[in-house]
Motif scaffolding. Sequence first.
Motif, short mmCIF file in Angstrom:
data_model
loop_
_atom_site.label_atom_id
_atom_site.label_comp_id
_atom_site.label_asym_id
_atom_site.label_seq_id
_atom_site.Cartn_x
_atom_site.Cartn_y
_atom_site.Cartn_z
N PHE A 240 0.84 -1.20 0.00
CA PHE A 240 0.00 0.00 0.00
C PHE A 240 0.87 1.25 0.00
O PHE A 240 0.56 2.25 -0.66
CB PHE A 240 -0.92 0.00 1.23
N LYS A 241 1.96 1.20 0.76
CA LYS A 241 2.89 2.32 0.78
C LYS A 241 3.53 2.52 -0.59
O LYS A 241 3.73 3.65 -1.05
CB LYS A 241 3.97 2.10 1.84
N LYS A 242 3.84 1.40 -1.25
CA LYS A 242 4.43 1.47 -2.59
C LYS A 242 3.44 2.08 -3.58
O LYS A 242 3.79 2.90 -4.43
CB LYS A 242 4.84 0.07 -3.04
N ALA A 243 2.16 1.69 -3.46
CA ALA A 243 1.12 2.21 -4.35
C ALA A 243 0.94 3.71 -4.15
O ALA A 243 0.67 4.44 -5.12
CB ALA A 243 -0.19 1.48 -4.11
N SER A 244 1.09 4.17 -2.91
CA SER A 244 0.91 5.60 -2.63
C SER A 244 1.96 6.44 -3.36
O SER A 244 1.72 7.60 -3.68
CB SER A 244 0.96 5.87 -1.13
N GLU A 257 -2.90 -1.76 -10.02
CA GLU A 257 -2.38 -3.13 -10.16
C GLU A 257 -1.95 -3.70 -8.81
O GLU A 257 -2.10 -4.90 -8.56
CB GLU A 257 -1.19 -3.14 -11.13
N ILE A 258 -1.43 -2.84 -7.95
CA ILE A 258 -1.03 -3.29 -6.61
C ILE A 258 -2.26 -3.54 -5.75
O ILE A 258 -2.39 -4.59 -5.10
CB ILE A 258 -0.12 -2.24 -5.95
N TRP A 259 -3.19 -2.58 -5.71
CA TRP A 259 -4.37 -2.72 -4.86
C TRP A 259 -5.24 -3.91 -5.27
O TRP A 259 -5.84 -4.57 -4.43
CB TRP A 259 -5.20 -1.44 -4.91
N ALA A 274 -8.52 -2.06 -0.07
CA ALA A 274 -8.08 -2.24 -1.46
C ALA A 274 -9.20 -1.90 -2.44
O ALA A 274 -8.97 -1.23 -3.46
CB ALA A 274 -7.61 -3.68 -1.68
N CYS A 275 -10.43 -2.33 -2.14
CA CYS A 275 -11.57 -2.03 -3.02
C CYS A 275 -11.87 -0.54 -3.03
O CYS A 275 -12.19 0.04 -4.08
CB CYS A 275 -12.80 -2.81 -2.56
N PHE A 276 -11.77 0.08 -1.87
CA PHE A 276 -11.98 1.53 -1.78
C PHE A 276 -10.96 2.26 -2.65
O PHE A 276 -11.30 3.19 -3.40
CB PHE A 276 -11.85 1.97 -0.32
N ASN A 277 -9.70 1.84 -2.57
CA ASN A 277 -8.65 2.47 -3.37
C ASN A 277 -8.84 2.22 -4.86
O ASN A 277 -8.52 3.08 -5.68
CB ASN A 277 -7.28 1.97 -2.92
N ALA A 281 -9.02 5.03 -7.75
CA ALA A 281 -8.21 5.01 -8.96
C ALA A 281 -9.07 5.12 -10.21
O ALA A 281 -8.75 5.86 -11.15
CB ALA A 281 -7.36 3.75 -9.01
N ARG A 282 -10.17 4.37 -10.25
CA ARG A 282 -11.03 4.40 -11.44
C ARG A 282 -11.71 5.76 -11.61
O ARG A 282 -11.91 6.22 -12.74
CB ARG A 282 -12.08 3.28 -11.35
N GLU A 283 -12.06 6.40 -10.49
CA GLU A 283 -12.63 7.74 -10.62
C GLU A 283 -11.60 8.70 -11.20
O GLU A 283 -11.92 9.53 -12.06
CB GLU A 283 -13.11 8.27 -9.27
N MET A 284 -10.36 8.60 -10.75
CA MET A 284 -9.32 9.48 -11.27
C MET A 284 -9.07 9.24 -12.76
O MET A 284 -8.62 10.14 -13.47
CB MET A 284 -8.01 9.26 -10.49
#
Length: 329
Positions: A240-244, A257-259, A274-277, A281-284
């Motif tokens: 999660f830190k890497k994805a941030s 891809e990470i989430w 993960a689902c929230f993130n 991502a999809r909204e962005m």
Amino acid sequence: MKYRLHLLILGILVIIIQSCQPLTSIQIETIVPASIDFPGNFNKVVFVNLESDINNDEKKDTLLYNIITQEMSYGFMDAIQYSAGVDSSRFLFVRGFPDRETLYIDDTISWKYLEKISGNSNADIFIILDSLNMSMISDVVTEYNYYPMEYYMYRELVVNIYWSVYDLIDRRKLDQFYYNDTLLWDSEGYIKEEVEKKMPSVERIIREASYFAAADYANRIFPGWKTEYRYYYQLGNKDFKKASEFVKSNNWESAAEIWKNYVDDLDKEIASRACFNMAFAREMQGKLELALAWAEKSKEIKNKTRTRYYISQLKTRQKEQKKLQKQIY
């Protein structure tokens, strides 16, 4: 010494607490539709000021009319430049004194007169200032209880405007709106003459009030931008830190891809985050339907207040997108 030590400890605790927050926020700009049924397929927008008797003395106030009309045209022009999907080169304003009696016949709009105003410009959207009233109060207050004596001067301007918007192509009224605002200018000091010098002139006050009245109304009738905040979980595990880090560089796909690897995790908290993130991502990426589906899945795993609120935000954006499809071409 103890007081400083307590402050230092408090500061360290605040930093630790903030660094341990699972959610972090980013600021985004979203397009919001106009409040009115604004058509996107228009040619040009025309501003018409029908109020030439500013002082209500049954005479044309040429100087005031020109000042107000000019400043309002600037207000509309600047607002259009910051709007979404509206080209400022498609804005015009009518010089001279349009004839109210010809434009409104028995309280009914004359489309032929609008066609005449449009002329060769092919203008089809008309912003009409139907009536305008400005009333000003100004005074100087002397504070005798202080030494040296203090002077306080203020000018208060009350603005009342009736606006209308017409669509010449479809022959329909798009909006009718009553606008009112109160603006205040003041200054204070120990020398009366200096206090008076600090105050803007009456002309400047009228110019400012006219400009902002038009700019404010433009925000109602044109699509615009809105600053919002979105949240995502930066903590969960080391991935999660890497994805941030990818989020910071707007690399939404790499973060997703990470989430995605954790949306079915046995740990429900991790899966929910993960689902929230993924929704974030999809909204962005502009994929609102996918974003809503991921947010709903996050809610199914763990029914959180934050997730329910985000779902509400996404549904609102979906409704706005449907309006925007008609307003932006």
